[in-house]
Design a protein around this motif. Structure first.
Motif, PDB file in Angstrom:
ATOM      1  N   THR A 167      44.865  38.407  37.595  1.00 24.08           N
ATOM      2  CA  THR A 167      44.050  39.573  37.998  1.00 24.08           C
ATOM      3  C   THR A 167      43.845  39.668  39.501  1.00 24.08           C
ATOM      4  N   HIS A 189      44.793  45.482  33.685  1.00 22.12           N
ATOM      5  CA  HIS A 189      44.643  44.985  35.057  1.00 22.12           C
ATOM      6  C   HIS A 189      45.589  45.683  36.044  1.00 22.12           C
ATOM      7  N   THR A 193      39.860  48.739  37.885  1.00 22.91           N
ATOM      8  CA  THR A 193      39.133  47.733  38.673  1.00 22.91           C
ATOM      9  C   THR A 193      37.746  47.586  38.040  1.00 22.91           C
ATOM     10  N   ALA A 212      38.193  42.756  35.308  1.00 22.60           N
ATOM     11  CA  ALA A 212      39.016  43.486  36.291  1.00 22.60           C
ATOM     12  C   ALA A 212      38.387  43.324  37.678  1.00 22.60           C
ATOM     13  N   ASP A 217      43.305  43.863  44.622  1.00 22.68           N
ATOM     14  CA  ASP A 217      43.918  43.008  43.594  1.00 22.68           C
ATOM     15  C   ASP A 217      44.781  43.844  42.654  1.00 22.68           C
ATOM     16  N   ARG A 218      44.201  44.951  42.208  1.00 22.60           N
ATOM     17  CA  ARG A 218      44.953  45.835  41.311  1.00 22.60           C
ATOM     18  C   ARG A 218      46.246  46.308  41.988  1.00 22.60           C
ATOM     19  N   GLU A 219      46.142  46.609  43.272  1.00 18.43           N
ATOM     20  CA  GLU A 219      47.331  47.069  43.988  1.00 18.43           C
ATOM     21  C   GLU A 219      48.416  45.993  44.049  1.00 18.43           C
TER      22      GLU A 219
END
Ligand code: DOR
Ligand code: ZN
Length: 332
Positions: A167, A189, A193, A212, A217-219
């Motif tokens: 994640t 994930h 977010t 999440a 991080d998601r990017e």
């Protein structure tokens, strides 16, 4: 517009038992050719007898679908004899730190003490799959576990280690540093977010562990998936809980995505102009990394709107009621 996917694989899946299993197994087996089955039942799948009975229950639920369940054992201290006996029937052994998530109270209390079993697994060529979180502050739990992955990757260089459901951007970065480290990433994930879970009205159906994280991080996860990073596989971590356990005080962790995963992924890859990489991300990487040969299955997805149902049995899926751009046209 259409895309054909050959033998998609879900390398991290929760199926439960009994009536819940009967509801959810066909929803995965309809479109996926195989899946890695998590062992966190009550009691856990920690011996061969239970593993074989569980596999039989899954196959019964699968019905006529071509589908291969890749079984896992729940990590405890195993002897070399026990590991040898299990080796041909499992894809790996899943380590849960004790109490870290759903049904993990029987997990590993001491990571140091677990190393004797890890050494045996390395010797016998058995893969280790890890729920990599400590009991630090909730947003820091995965980052806090990363040094453990590094220690084990160095100490057991022949042990294949899968960082399950990563994640964070830091976990993505680790993939390139150790040859024996791989990872799975979930659908949610890649898309959400913490804001989607708790930034507005609380959404229990997006609450999972690990929680999440931040936009950056998601990017990083999305960038790795969209380029079909060669050490990353799709693992939905689809984790069904009945609505009564989600829409309540003390909401269980788990996001149910099995029946919508491929359709949502197709939309996500298309939006980013990376539809050509979807086959590698949802199938080819896992075939190569895990050396599996599931049944052949061709899933045709088409760009035709589909409204995600409010419920499947007693389970509310991610994004229930939302219209998404892609649907399943046919499975052969
Ligand atoms: O959100 C989660 N749900 N994370 C896990 O690690 C376990 C899973 C479950 O079994 O419900
Ligand atoms: Zn899981």
């Amino acid at each position: 517009m259409e895309i054909k996917l050959s033998s998609p694989l879900d390398m991290h899946l929760h199926l439960r038992e009994g009536d819940m299993l009967k509801t959810v197994v066909p929803l995965t087996a309809d479109t996926f050719a195989g899946a890695v089955i998590m062992p966190n039942l009550v009691p856990p799948v920690d011996n061969l007898e239970r593993l074989r009975a569980y596999r039989a229950e899954i196959l019964e639920g699968v019905g006529g679908h071509a589908f291969e369940p890749f079984m896992t054992l729940f990590l405890k201290n195993y002897t070399e004899e026990q590991l040898l006996a299990a080796r041909e029937e499992i894809i790996g052994i899943k380590l849960y730190p004790a109490g870290i998530t759903t049904n993990s109270s029987g997990g590993v209390a001491s990571l140091e003490a677990a190393e004797q079993t890890l050494a045996l697994m390395e010797k016998l060529g058995i893969r280790l799959m890890v729920h990599g979180e400590t009991n630090a502050f909730v947003m820091d739990r995965e980052a806090d576990f990363l040094p453990v992955y590094e220690r084990w990757a160095q100490k057991f260089p022949k042990l294949q280690i899968v960082m399950e459901h990563i994640t964070t951007a830091s976990a993505v970065a680790l993939l390139d540093r150790y040859e024996n480290l791989h990872a799975t990433v979930t659908l949610q994930h890649l898309l959400i977010t913490l804001d989607d879970v708790a930034g507005g009205l609380l959404n229990p159906h997006l609450f999972c562990k690990p929680i999440a994280k931040r936009p950056e991080d998601r990017e990083a996860l999305a960038a790795a998936a969209l380029q079909a990073h060669p050490k990353l596989s799709f693992g939905s971590d689809s984790a069904p809980h009945p609505i009564s356990k989600k829409e309540c005080c003390g909401c269980a962790a788990g996001v149910f995505t099995a029946p919508i995963a491929l359709q949502v992924l197709a939309g996500f890859f298309e939006e980013h102009g990376k539809l050509d990489n979807l086959q590698t991300f949802v199938s080819d990487n896992a075939h190569r990394i895990y050396g599996v040969t599931p049944p052949t299955k061709t899933v045709t997805l088409e760009k035709t709107p589909f409204t995600i149902p409010a419920k499947y049995g007693e389970v509310v899926p991610m994004w229930a009621g939302r219209e998404i751009a892609w649907s399943v046209k046919s499975v052969a």
